[in-house]
Design an enzyme around this catalytic site. Structure first.
Site, PDB file in Angstrom:
ATOM      1  N   HIS A  83      -5.281   5.559   5.910  1.00  0.00           N
ATOM      2  CA  HIS A  83      -5.711   4.255   6.093  1.00  0.00           C
ATOM      3  C   HIS A  83      -4.570   3.183   6.209  1.00  0.00           C
ATOM      4  O   HIS A  83      -3.310   3.665   6.155  1.00  0.00           O
ATOM      5  CB  HIS A  83      -6.318   3.685   4.538  1.00  0.00           C
ATOM      6  CG  HIS A  83      -5.336   3.652   3.477  1.00  0.00           C
ATOM      7  ND1 HIS A  83      -4.796   4.767   2.736  1.00  0.00           N
ATOM      8  CD2 HIS A  83      -4.402   2.789   2.921  1.00  0.00           C
ATOM      9  CE1 HIS A  83      -3.981   4.442   2.256  1.00  0.00           C
ATOM     10  NE2 HIS A  83      -3.571   3.291   2.066  1.00  0.00           N
TER      11      HIS A  83
ATOM     12  N   HIS B 152       0.570  -0.489   9.013  1.00  0.00           N
ATOM     13  CA  HIS B 152       0.883   0.818   9.199  1.00  0.00           C
ATOM     14  C   HIS B 152      -0.109   1.742   8.481  1.00  0.00           C
ATOM     15  O   HIS B 152      -0.862   1.299   7.573  1.00  0.00           O
ATOM     16  CB  HIS B 152       2.081   1.414   9.073  1.00  0.00           C
ATOM     17  CG  HIS B 152       2.532   1.046   7.216  1.00  0.00           C
ATOM     18  ND1 HIS B 152       2.417  -0.197   6.598  1.00  0.00           N
ATOM     19  CD2 HIS B 152       2.278   1.888   6.326  1.00  0.00           C
ATOM     20  CE1 HIS B 152       2.546  -0.006   5.512  1.00  0.00           C
ATOM     21  NE2 HIS B 152       2.280   1.317   5.018  1.00  0.00           N
TER      22      HIS B 152
HETATM   23  P1  A2P Z   1       0.938   2.015   1.976  1.00  0.00           P
HETATM   24  O1  A2P Z   1      -0.140   0.890   2.587  1.00  0.00           O
HETATM   25  O2  A2P Z   1       2.291   1.991   2.631  1.00  0.00           O
HETATM   26  O3  A2P Z   1       0.461   3.502   2.520  1.00  0.00           O
HETATM   27  P2  A2P Z   1      -0.507   3.976  -4.634  1.00  0.00           P
HETATM   28  O4  A2P Z   1      -0.819   4.935  -4.240  1.00  0.00           O
HETATM   29  O5  A2P Z   1       1.267   4.047  -4.423  1.00  0.00           O
HETATM   30  O6  A2P Z   1      -0.829   3.426  -5.751  1.00  0.00           O
HETATM   31  O7  A2P Z   1      -0.504   3.143  -3.200  1.00  0.00           O
HETATM   32  C1  A2P Z   1      -1.926   2.824  -2.749  1.00  0.00           C
HETATM   33  C2  A2P Z   1      -1.745   2.175  -1.448  1.00  0.00           C
HETATM   34  O8  A2P Z   1      -1.274   0.731  -1.555  1.00  0.00           O
HETATM   35  C3  A2P Z   1      -1.043   2.944  -0.577  1.00  0.00           C
HETATM   36  O9  A2P Z   1      -1.438   2.902   0.950  1.00  0.00           O
HETATM   37  C4  A2P Z   1       0.401   1.907  -0.494  1.00  0.00           C
HETATM   38  O10 A2P Z   1       1.192   2.118   0.363  1.00  0.00           O
HETATM   39  C5  A2P Z   1      -0.098   0.863  -0.830  1.00  0.00           C
HETATM   40  N1  A2P Z   1       0.811  -0.002  -1.684  1.00  0.00           N
HETATM   41  C6  A2P Z   1       1.077   0.535  -2.783  1.00  0.00           C
HETATM   42  N2  A2P Z   1       2.036  -0.682  -3.374  1.00  0.00           N
HETATM   43  C7  A2P Z   1       2.040  -1.624  -2.619  1.00  0.00           C
HETATM   44  C8  A2P Z   1       2.820  -2.972  -2.525  1.00  0.00           C
HETATM   45  N3  A2P Z   1       3.500  -3.319  -3.665  1.00  0.00           N
HETATM   46  N4  A2P Z   1       2.588  -3.610  -1.453  1.00  0.00           N
HETATM   47  C9  A2P Z   1       1.776  -3.337  -0.321  1.00  0.00           C
HETATM   48  N5  A2P Z   1       1.060  -2.166  -0.318  1.00  0.00           N
HETATM   49  C10 A2P Z   1       1.281  -1.230  -1.443  1.00  0.00           C
END
Ligand code: A2P
Length: 223
Positions: free
Chosen positions: A69, A155
């Site tokens: 995603h 991304h």
């Molecule tokens: P990304 O969008 O780079 O893939 P997690 O599994 O660590 O809880 O993260 C769930 C999703 O949310 C992942 O897609 C992750 O990164 C995104 N994510 C996690 N923490 C943040 C943050 N602080 N800011 C933006 N996106 C985040």
């Protein structure tokens, strides 16, 4: 009794349809397979392994537990700033469950993350929160990030090294884009998919000759 407030999700984003996910996984895995056989990559292998002579199997090195995603808003079930306001936006409510096509224009590989850069359309930018590009960015990188066009952080995380959190992918992408803007690109290698450039400290950027498009659904995600 008060009506229960709708709960906020872990995050919102565009989710690749299952068949698209398979296609993108195959294409990007093929790229990793080729990358770890390139002489240019092998020269910098110690930046991944900590040892000069050790080989690395990049397909094993990067792991990804979540469905593919592109995150728009990380809400952490309401704990992050602006989570509720985002969920209540008309454009967010109207977009839920709607399909949309994402365009991937580049791939990044670093010792921490493997990701796909997404070029957002003007319509898609309406779902991209104000200030999302610079959230959690280190103060030293902030000025360069502020100089990049909005949406630069968009991304898809394709994989993370052991012990690395997915949020790192966007930060790695921003760092690479900032270095590129400063003209810090090193070695360039022509590959089938496009031009690969090296940006120091184990950072690689593949500009795709042709963007890879993928059909998605806009949706929220909770674990
Ligand atoms: P990304 O969008 O780079 O893939 P997690 O599994 O660590 O809880 O993260 C769930 C999703 O949310 C992942 O897609 C992750 O990164 C995104 N994510 C996690 N923490 C943040 C943050 N602080 N800011 C933006 N996106 C985040």
């Amino acid at each position: 009794t008060k009506p229960k407030e709708p709960e906020l999700p872990l995050f919102f984003g565009w989710f690749l349809l299952p068949e698209e996910e398979e296609r993108i996984k195959c294409a990007t895995m093929d790229f990793l397979k080729t990358l770890d056989t390139l002489e240019a990559f092998k020269e910098h292998i110690s930046e991944f392994t900590g040892e000069a002579e050790k080989a690395v199997d990049l397909e094993q090195y990067f792991q990804n537990p979540l469905p593919l995603h592109c995150t728009t808003k990380f809400c952490d079930y309401g704990k992050t700033e602006g989570a509720k306001a985002y969920a209540e936006l008309q454009v967010v409510k109207e977009s839920l469950a709607k399909s949309d096509e994402l365009s991937v224009t580049a791939l990044i590989v670093t010792p921490r993350t493997f990701g796909a850069r997404v070029a957002l359309t003007e319509t898609q930018m309406k779902l991209w929160p104000e200030g999302a590009d610079k959230e959690g960015v280190a103060p030293t990188l902030l000025p360069s990030v502020e100089a990049l066009p909005a949406g630069s952080r968009a991304h898809v995380t394709l994989g993370c090294a052991a012990g690395v959190e997915a949020v790192q992918t966007g930060l790695d992408l921003l760092e690479i884009l900032a270095l590129q803007k400063e003209g810090k690109e090193g070695t360039q290698v022509e590959m089938d998919l496009g031009t690969l450039s090296y940006l120091s400290e184990g950072r690689w950027f593949l500009t795709l000759r042709e963007p890879i498009t993928a059909d998605t659904n806009f949706s929220s995600f909770s674990e």
